[in-house]
Write a protein that holds these residues in place. Structure first.
Motif, PDB file in Angstrom:
ATOM      1  N   MET A   1      -6.251  -5.842   9.225  1.00 63.00           N
ATOM      2  CA  MET A   1      -5.903  -4.610   8.530  1.00 63.00           C
ATOM      3  C   MET A   1      -7.143  -3.877   7.996  1.00 63.00           C
ATOM      4  SD  MET A   1      -2.688  -6.384   7.899  1.00 63.00           S
ATOM      5  CE  MET A   1      -1.779  -6.236   9.402  1.00 63.00           C
ATOM      6  N   THR A   2      -7.910  -4.578   7.167  1.00 62.76           N
ATOM      7  CA  THR A   2      -9.162  -3.964   6.737  1.00 62.76           C
ATOM      8  C   THR A   2     -10.137  -4.042   7.894  1.00 62.76           C
ATOM      9  OG1 THR A   2      -9.841  -6.120   5.915  1.00 62.76           O
ATOM     10  CG2 THR A   2      -9.053  -4.533   4.297  1.00 62.76           C
ATOM     11  N   THR A   3     -10.638  -2.946   8.315  1.00 61.95           N
ATOM     12  CA  THR A   3     -11.595  -2.999   9.408  1.00 61.95           C
ATOM     13  C   THR A   3     -12.999  -2.648   8.951  1.00 61.95           C
ATOM     14  OG1 THR A   3     -10.599  -0.881  10.006  1.00 61.95           O
ATOM     15  CG2 THR A   3     -10.158  -2.760  11.451  1.00 61.95           C
ATOM     16  N   THR A   4     -13.296  -1.385   8.855  1.00 57.81           N
ATOM     17  CA  THR A   4     -14.651  -1.024   8.442  1.00 57.81           C
ATOM     18  C   THR A   4     -14.694  -0.534   7.004  1.00 57.81           C
ATOM     19  OG1 THR A   4     -14.216   1.097   9.483  1.00 57.81           O
ATOM     20  CG2 THR A   4     -15.574  -0.458  10.717  1.00 57.81           C
ATOM     21  N   GLU A   5     -14.969  -1.474   6.142  1.00 62.63           N
ATOM     22  CA  GLU A   5     -15.119  -1.105   4.736  1.00 62.63           C
ATOM     23  C   GLU A   5     -16.573  -0.948   4.350  1.00 62.63           C
ATOM     24  OE1 GLU A   5     -11.445  -3.947   3.337  1.00 62.63           O
ATOM     25  OE2 GLU A   5     -13.085  -3.533   1.976  1.00 62.63           O
ATOM     26  N   ALA A   6     -17.446  -0.957   5.339  1.00 65.50           N
ATOM     27  CA  ALA A   6     -18.884  -0.950   5.054  1.00 65.50           C
ATOM     28  C   ALA A   6     -19.324   0.359   4.405  1.00 65.50           C
ATOM     29  CB  ALA A   6     -19.666  -1.190   6.329  1.00 65.50           C
ATOM     30  N   GLY A   7     -20.574   0.589   4.378  1.00 70.61           N
ATOM     31  CA  GLY A   7     -21.089   1.799   3.738  1.00 70.61           C
ATOM     32  C   GLY A   7     -21.247   1.587   2.250  1.00 70.61           C
ATOM     33  N   ALA A   8     -20.842   2.557   1.467  1.00 69.15           N
ATOM     34  CA  ALA A   8     -20.833   2.495   0.002  1.00 69.15           C
ATOM     35  C   ALA A   8     -21.829   1.530  -0.638  1.00 69.15           C
ATOM     36  CB  ALA A   8     -19.442   2.164  -0.489  1.00 69.15           C
ATOM     37  N   GLY A   9     -23.037   1.950  -0.701  1.00 68.85           N
ATOM     38  CA  GLY A   9     -24.017   1.166  -1.452  1.00 68.85           C
ATOM     39  C   GLY A   9     -24.620  -0.011  -0.707  1.00 68.85           C
ATOM     40  N   THR A  10     -24.203  -0.232   0.520  1.00 68.89           N
ATOM     41  CA  THR A  10     -24.800  -1.337   1.267  1.00 68.89           C
ATOM     42  C   THR A  10     -25.920  -0.809   2.133  1.00 68.89           C
ATOM     43  OG1 THR A  10     -23.155  -0.982   2.961  1.00 68.89           O
ATOM     44  CG2 THR A  10     -22.741  -2.753   1.404  1.00 68.89           C
ATOM     45  N   PRO A  11     -27.074  -1.371   2.013  1.00 69.92           N
ATOM     46  CA  PRO A  11     -28.189  -0.880   2.813  1.00 69.92           C
ATOM     47  C   PRO A  11     -28.104  -1.340   4.268  1.00 69.92           C
ATOM     48  CG  PRO A  11     -28.900  -2.656   1.383  1.00 69.92           C
ATOM     49  CD  PRO A  11     -27.450  -2.451   1.121  1.00 69.92           C
ATOM     50  N   SER A  12     -27.411  -2.441   4.544  1.00 67.00           N
ATOM     51  CA  SER A  12     -27.650  -3.068   5.847  1.00 67.00           C
ATOM     52  C   SER A  12     -26.416  -3.481   6.654  1.00 67.00           C
ATOM     53  CB  SER A  12     -28.501  -4.321   5.632  1.00 67.00           C
ATOM     54  OG  SER A  12     -27.798  -5.180   4.769  1.00 67.00           O
ATOM     55  N   THR A  13     -25.233  -3.487   6.084  1.00 70.14           N
ATOM     56  CA  THR A  13     -24.121  -4.058   6.844  1.00 70.14           C
ATOM     57  C   THR A  13     -23.628  -3.129   7.942  1.00 70.14           C
ATOM     58  OG1 THR A  13     -22.649  -3.265   5.138  1.00 70.14           O
ATOM     59  CG2 THR A  13     -23.234  -5.608   5.075  1.00 70.14           C
TER      60      THR A  13
ATOM     61  N   CYS B  96       2.919 -13.386  -5.965  1.00 72.94           N
ATOM     62  CA  CYS B  96       3.109 -11.941  -5.876  1.00 72.94           C
ATOM     63  C   CYS B  96       1.901 -11.236  -5.268  1.00 72.94           C
ATOM     64  CB  CYS B  96       3.405 -11.357  -7.258  1.00 72.94           C
ATOM     65  SG  CYS B  96       4.637 -12.293  -8.151  1.00 72.94           S
ATOM     66  N   VAL B  97       0.701 -11.520  -5.769  1.00 73.43           N
ATOM     67  CA  VAL B  97      -0.480 -10.820  -5.283  1.00 73.43           C
ATOM     68  C   VAL B  97      -0.782 -11.204  -3.837  1.00 73.43           C
ATOM     69  CG1 VAL B  97      -2.972 -10.473  -5.616  1.00 73.43           C
ATOM     70  CG2 VAL B  97      -1.433 -10.498  -7.591  1.00 73.43           C
ATOM     71  N   ALA B  98      -0.725 -12.500  -3.550  1.00 74.22           N
ATOM     72  CA  ALA B  98      -0.988 -12.944  -2.172  1.00 74.22           C
ATOM     73  C   ALA B  98       0.043 -12.365  -1.204  1.00 74.22           C
ATOM     74  CB  ALA B  98      -1.003 -14.465  -2.109  1.00 74.22           C
ATOM     75  N   ASP B  99       1.299 -12.313  -1.621  1.00 73.77           N
ATOM     76  CA  ASP B  99       2.336 -11.731  -0.765  1.00 73.77           C
ATOM     77  C   ASP B  99       2.018 -10.275  -0.430  1.00 73.77           C
ATOM     78  OD1 ASP B  99       3.725 -14.059  -0.718  1.00 73.77           O
ATOM     79  OD2 ASP B  99       5.321 -13.424  -2.081  1.00 73.77           O
ATOM     80  N   ALA B 100       1.587  -9.537  -1.467  1.00 69.05           N
ATOM     81  CA  ALA B 100       1.256  -8.129  -1.250  1.00 69.05           C
ATOM     82  C   ALA B 100       0.122  -7.997  -0.244  1.00 69.05           C
ATOM     83  CB  ALA B 100       0.870  -7.473  -2.573  1.00 69.05           C
ATOM     84  N   ALA B 101      -0.855  -8.909  -0.333  1.00 68.96           N
ATOM     85  CA  ALA B 101      -1.978  -8.872   0.614  1.00 68.96           C
ATOM     86  C   ALA B 101      -1.476  -9.138   2.024  1.00 68.96           C
ATOM     87  CB  ALA B 101      -3.032  -9.908   0.223  1.00 68.96           C
ATOM     88  N   ARG B 102      -0.597 -10.124   2.173  1.00 71.35           N
ATOM     89  CA  ARG B 102      -0.084 -10.478   3.502  1.00 71.35           C
ATOM     90  C   ARG B 102       0.721  -9.346   4.131  1.00 71.35           C
ATOM     91  NH1 ARG B 102       1.818 -15.127   0.873  1.00 71.35           N
ATOM     92  NH2 ARG B 102       0.053 -16.533   0.690  1.00 71.35           N
ATOM     93  N   GLN B 103       1.470  -8.636   3.274  1.00 68.41           N
ATOM     94  CA  GLN B 103       2.303  -7.563   3.803  1.00 68.41           C
ATOM     95  C   GLN B 103       1.498  -6.359   4.263  1.00 68.41           C
ATOM     96  OE1 GLN B 103       5.278  -7.085   0.602  1.00 68.41           O
ATOM     97  NE2 GLN B 103       6.700  -7.946   2.079  1.00 68.41           N
ATOM     98  N   GLY B 104       0.225  -6.324   3.849  1.00 67.76           N
ATOM     99  CA  GLY B 104      -0.611  -5.201   4.243  1.00 67.76           C
ATOM    100  C   GLY B 104      -0.240  -3.943   3.473  1.00 67.76           C
ATOM    101  N   GLY B 105      -0.826  -2.833   3.824  1.00 68.53           N
ATOM    102  CA  GLY B 105      -0.545  -1.585   3.143  1.00 68.53           C
ATOM    103  C   GLY B 105      -1.275  -1.503   1.817  1.00 68.53           C
ATOM    104  N   SER B 106      -0.913  -0.513   1.036  1.00 67.88           N
ATOM    105  CA  SER B 106      -1.659  -0.247  -0.191  1.00 67.88           C
ATOM    106  C   SER B 106      -1.102  -0.997  -1.397  1.00 67.88           C
ATOM    107  CB  SER B 106      -1.644   1.251  -0.472  1.00 67.88           C
ATOM    108  OG  SER B 106      -0.305   1.635  -0.713  1.00 67.88           O
ATOM    109  N   GLU B 107       0.009  -1.721  -1.187  1.00 67.91           N
ATOM    110  CA  GLU B 107       0.631  -2.466  -2.274  1.00 67.91           C
ATOM    111  C   GLU B 107      -0.367  -3.390  -2.993  1.00 67.91           C
ATOM    112  OE1 GLU B 107       3.457  -2.186  -3.581  1.00 67.91           O
ATOM    113  OE2 GLU B 107       4.067  -4.077  -4.490  1.00 67.91           O
TER     114      GLU B 107
END
Lengths: 125, 125, 125, 125
Positions: A1-13, B96-107
């Motif tokens: 789900m999270t893919t490219t979160e890089a940038g923001a203050g990172t010099p090298s990733t 609760c928090v881990a479930d939200a992570a697994r479900q993806g999205g902005s939750e």
């Protein structure tokens, strides 16, 4: 789900090549980048401000400022440290802990236990 | 009192009848069951012990016990409350928090922000 | 200096005869009455309210209320306990510690050390 | 820097030259010297150590150290600050507050209220 979160203050990733290929979720954490790295500059600014407060305390003691006024300044510094800790913790939960949950397996249990212990240490101070 | 305490800590809640239709991850939380329900009895036992401590404090005040001894007992009660909070928080993160992570999205963002605010309130007391 | 501070919420200390005679400073403390006795009713009322909060927590756990809402209530109870402790401490300083200072001798050192340790225990929770 | 550090912890400030004239109790505080001045060097040493811890935190953030390890170090720094505050408070009670009690009058009430408020601020952080 999270893919490219890089940038923001990172010099090298920026150039990390592979990870968006396969089915596995690859996280910042796998790449050795912790959750808080994106706010690194903000964190350093906060910590420098706290360092300034501690030096201010030294000046106050040196100049025989009234005890109660020193205590007020100690409270402010402690609050600033707690507030820094809280922000770090939020990013840790949002990235490291959430990543562990997404990856499945028992890692999440270890991460949650570790985070809870850290919160316990903060509470006990 | 608590009747259906489904699969403690299982990431795949496969056998629960109704909601296992689609591909989506279905969690305890969706079924209106919070993370802490599995330790409900333990929580209630803890809270009853704390209630006993508070009644003990009333007795101490009533019998004119020395102030410092009362303060020691207050510290013990506060510690017990913090420890209860910490355990509740751990289960909240684990479920609760881990479930939200697994479900993806902005939750997950909302959940983490909410948890962090709760931790902040605990720290500030 | 302080002579008859009795009354206020004490059912029985009224008739203590002797101690106002000589030159020595005689304090409530000598008579076995601690600083907080004058606010006894207020203290008991506060503690009963806290007891009610703890019972409220049990109800919340029993009714599967959302974890975060329980944590909010725990914070409120902890705050109420700390506030009770603070008031008790204030009276202790105003009476027991101040009396020790007035009486001279080394008693004040012991009293201050004892109070500081109690404050340390409160801080650490 | 501080030169005249008169009789640490003596209840009878008898030998201090000037102010021992009349019947009134003359205290360090009257002379503009606060309770903590006698441990000034120790306080400054403590604060410099805390300053070092804060700089250590900056290094940790800069070198992308794992969040939890940073939080542990924050807890240590907060604890060190609280411990400094506690020592300052002890000296304040032993000197400023005790002096106010000895001098009689209503000063003690103001001093105790002020100290209690400072303790409250420490508790709330």
């Amino acid at each position: 789900m999270t893919t490219t979160e890089a940038g923001a203050g990172t010099p090298s990733t920026a150039t990390t090549p592979g990870p968006t290929d396969g089915a596995a979720v690859v996280t910042d954490h796998d790449r050795g980048v912790h959750g808080y790295h994106q706010q690194k500059d903000e964190h350093l600014k906060r910590l420098r401000r706290i360092e300034g407060q501690i030096r201010g305390l030294q000046r106050m003691v040196d100049e025989d400022v009234y005890c109660i006024d020193i205590l007020t300044q100690v409270s402010a510094s402690t609050k600033a440290l707690q507030s820094f800790a809280l922000q770090l913790l939020e990013e840790h939960l949002r990235h490291c802990v959430a990543d562990a949950a997404r990856q499945g397996g028992s890692e999440i249990d270890a991460k949650v236990e570790e985070a809870t212990k850290a919160i316990g240490r903060l509470l006990r101070t």
